[in-house]
Every structure is written in C-alpha cells, then in structure tokens.
Design an enzyme around this catalytic site. Structure first.
Site, PDB file in Angstrom:
ATOM      1  N   SER A 221       1.840   0.740  -5.200  1.00  0.00           N
ATOM      2  CA  SER A 221       1.753   2.029  -4.263  1.00  0.00           C
ATOM      3  C   SER A 221       2.770   3.097  -4.564  1.00  0.00           C
ATOM      4  CB  SER A 221       1.973   1.617  -2.634  1.00  0.00           C
ATOM      5  OG  SER A 221       3.106   0.934  -2.560  1.00  0.00           O
ATOM      6  N   GLY A 223       3.221   5.827  -2.383  1.00  0.00           N
ATOM      7  CA  GLY A 223       3.359   6.947  -1.357  1.00  0.00           C
ATOM      8  C   GLY A 223       2.420   7.881  -1.617  1.00  0.00           C
ATOM      9  N   GLY A 226      -0.361   8.577  -4.327  1.00  0.00           N
ATOM     10  CA  GLY A 226      -1.461   7.610  -4.819  1.00  0.00           C
ATOM     11  C   GLY A 226      -1.004   6.149  -5.029  1.00  0.00           C
ATOM     12  N   GLY A 252       1.252   0.615   3.693  1.00  0.00           N
ATOM     13  CA  GLY A 252       1.431  -0.286   2.687  1.00  0.00           C
ATOM     14  C   GLY A 252       0.461  -1.549   3.044  1.00  0.00           C
ATOM     15  N   ASP A 253       0.685  -1.882   4.422  1.00  0.00           N
ATOM     16  CA  ASP A 253       0.035  -3.020   5.019  1.00  0.00           C
ATOM     17  C   ASP A 253      -1.642  -2.781   5.160  1.00  0.00           C
ATOM     18  OD1 ASP A 253       2.630  -4.270   5.582  1.00  0.00           O
ATOM     19  OD2 ASP A 253       2.701  -3.544   7.466  1.00  0.00           O
TER      20      ASP A 253
END
Length: 310
Positions: A221, A223, A226, A252-253
């Site tokens: 990831s 942020g 992308g 993120g989860d």
C-alpha cells in the site's frame, strides 16, 4: 470461511481537533467509539461488503463486552476467548490538517492457558476452504513463538493465512510463509533497512524477495499514491483514487478486507485488486474506523485503473 484473528483488540475512540496543542489543553470534538483492532476492522468491512466472517481473539472486561456486543449488533459472528484483564482503549486524534495522532494502550496480560484455548479454537475452524487474517499487534504477554504456532497450526490444516503485522512481529513470523502480506511503503523500507524513499522499482524488487521466501502474494500500500500487487507471474500497479478524504484511519484494514473477501469468493486477481482499492478508498471517506457502504465501493470500483508492470 474467513476468520479474523485479533489478539490485541481495542475500543477505538476517535476524536476531532482543530490543532493539537502539545503540553496544553485540547478540547476534543465529535468523539465516537468503535469496536476496533485490525482484524475486527476487517470483519466489519467484510460485513459491509455483504460477506461473512468470524471474529476471534482475546477480549476482557466491560470493554471486551462492548466489542462483542457491537459486532453481534452488526450481524458479525464473534467467537473470542474471554480473559481476566480489561481490553484496551485506543485514542485517535484527527486534526483539521489531516494529521492523525494515535495513543494506544498496551492491552491485558494473557495466560498460557488462554493462549492455548485460542490456538485450539483456531485449529477447529481450519480447512483448505478457510482464510485466516492475522492482523495487528500482540499483547506483551504473548510470545512471538505462540503467535507463530497459531499460524503454523492452521496452515498445516491447509488453510490460507493473510498476515498484516509490522515491525519485529513481522520479522519474527514471516518465515511461516503466509499466503498474503500487505506491508506499506514505510514498513518495507524499515524491513530492508533503507534510509531513503524507495523507488517503485525497488518496492517491486523488495516484494519479490518475499515471494522467494515462500509468500504467495504481496500487496504494497502506497497511501494516496495507490498500491502495488505482486505475484509470481504478475505485477500490477493501481494509482490512488480521488475521493474526499476524512481520515486515513482504517484504510489499510479495508484493503485487507477487500482482498480477503475477493479471494474467499474466488474472484480473479484483477477483480480482487479492484475490490481492495475501492474498499480502501471508501474507508478514508468515513469517520473513525467505520466501514464504507457497499454502494460507494461499487461506484469506486469503476474508477480503479490497473497498470500491468510485467
């Protein structure tokens, strides 16, 4: 079947603040409480997408009751081990400029008997049709060896494991060869002891090193920039989606939830990636750790751009 494993859950208390005054008085606004912890956030998001999961881990005290009841009210199955200590409360302060300050409690002490009870509970669910999400930190009283044993025990039953951990915990258990991992840029740079911002080519190379260690699939990831998705045969890059962001908490989860749900449904890699990107982007538009609505996720999926890099 999806099982989310949260060894150190929390009540996530999220509050807004115009500007943080270090060492002075801060008056919080719009304070909300959610059942939290990375695995629990994944379960909440899977539910919002229309899927089912079983949330498990350790809970205790009135805070643990709050978490369990919150999940049951949302129709999410909960099968936790009850412990003697009190589940922690974490405070996330969101400033007007978008900065997020997190104040996390350590969590209760867990006994050897409680650890073994959870391990046996996990084994009971394990089969080749089960996907486990081991996410977040572990209490100080739980050794990495115990965490490793839980992962190994379910993998021995043929289950898939999605590991979403960082720091020393990640280092200590990566050799269990999880099927999927989702480090972010900073976590990769720290793992490989880089003191500068890695290029896209370097991030892909680092992801491939995990494939060489036996990991099946690496999502990186980035942020608002992308994400990268790396398998043995493909590397896909997805630019970040443009949304009106409220907070990055839980993004993120949400990506983990989208990937896990897509895999459980048997979707193709590209379909899983679109679902993950849209779910993550939808999460930043919500307050606290609330999951995005499925209608928003469906709309955002139409905006996902997939760029094959190899």
């Amino acid at each position: 079947m999806i099982i989310t494993v949260t060894l150190n859950p929390a009540i996530d208390k999220t509050a807004e603040l115009a500007e943080f005054n270090h060492g002075g008085l801060n008056r919080l606004m719009n304070v909300i409480r959610d059942a939290g912890g990375k695995g629990i956030n994944v379960s909440k998001t899977i539910s919002a997408l229309g899927g089912e999961s079983i949330a498990t881990g350790f809970i205790g005290g009135s805070a643990g009751d709050f978490i369990k009841n919150s999940l049951l009210e949302k129709g999410i199955k909960a099968d936790f081990v009850s412990v003697k200590g009190e589940t922690r409360t974490n405070l996330k302060v969101v400033e007007g400029n978008g900065f997020v300050t997190e104040l996390n409690e350590p969590g209760p002490d867990i006994t050897k008997e409680e650890i073994e009870e959870l391990k046996q509970k996990l084994i009971q669910y394990a089969s080749p049709d089960t996907v486990y999400v081991f996410a977040g930190s572990i209490p100080k009283s739980v050794s990495t060896d115990a965490y490793r044993e839980m992962i190994v025990s379910v993998k021995e039953k043929g289950a898939k494991v999605f590991l979403d951990a960082d720091g020393q915990l990640f280092r200590d258990v990566i050799d269990t060869k999880p099927d999927i991992i989702k480090p972010n840029r900073v976590e990769l740079e720290e793992y490989f002891h880089m003191n500068y911002r890695a290029s896209e080519e370097e991030l892909v190379a680092m992801g491939r090193k995990f494939l060489e260690k036996g990991v099946g699939f690496v999502a990186v990831s980035l942020g608002q920039m992308g994400a990268l998705f790396i398998t043995q045969s493909e590397v896909l890059r997805c630019p970040g989606l443009k949304v009106e962001a409220h907070s990055t908490v839980g993004a993120g989860d949400a990506m983990v939830a989208g990937l896990t749900y897509g895999i459980d449904l048997g979707l193709s890699l590209e379909e899983c990636v679109k679902l993950a990107m849209a779910t993550s982007a939808g999460a930043v538009t919500t307050i606290g750790t609330k999951a995005p609505e499925r209608t928003l996720v469906d709309a955002l999926q139409q905006q996902v751009e997939i760029l094959p890099l190899s």
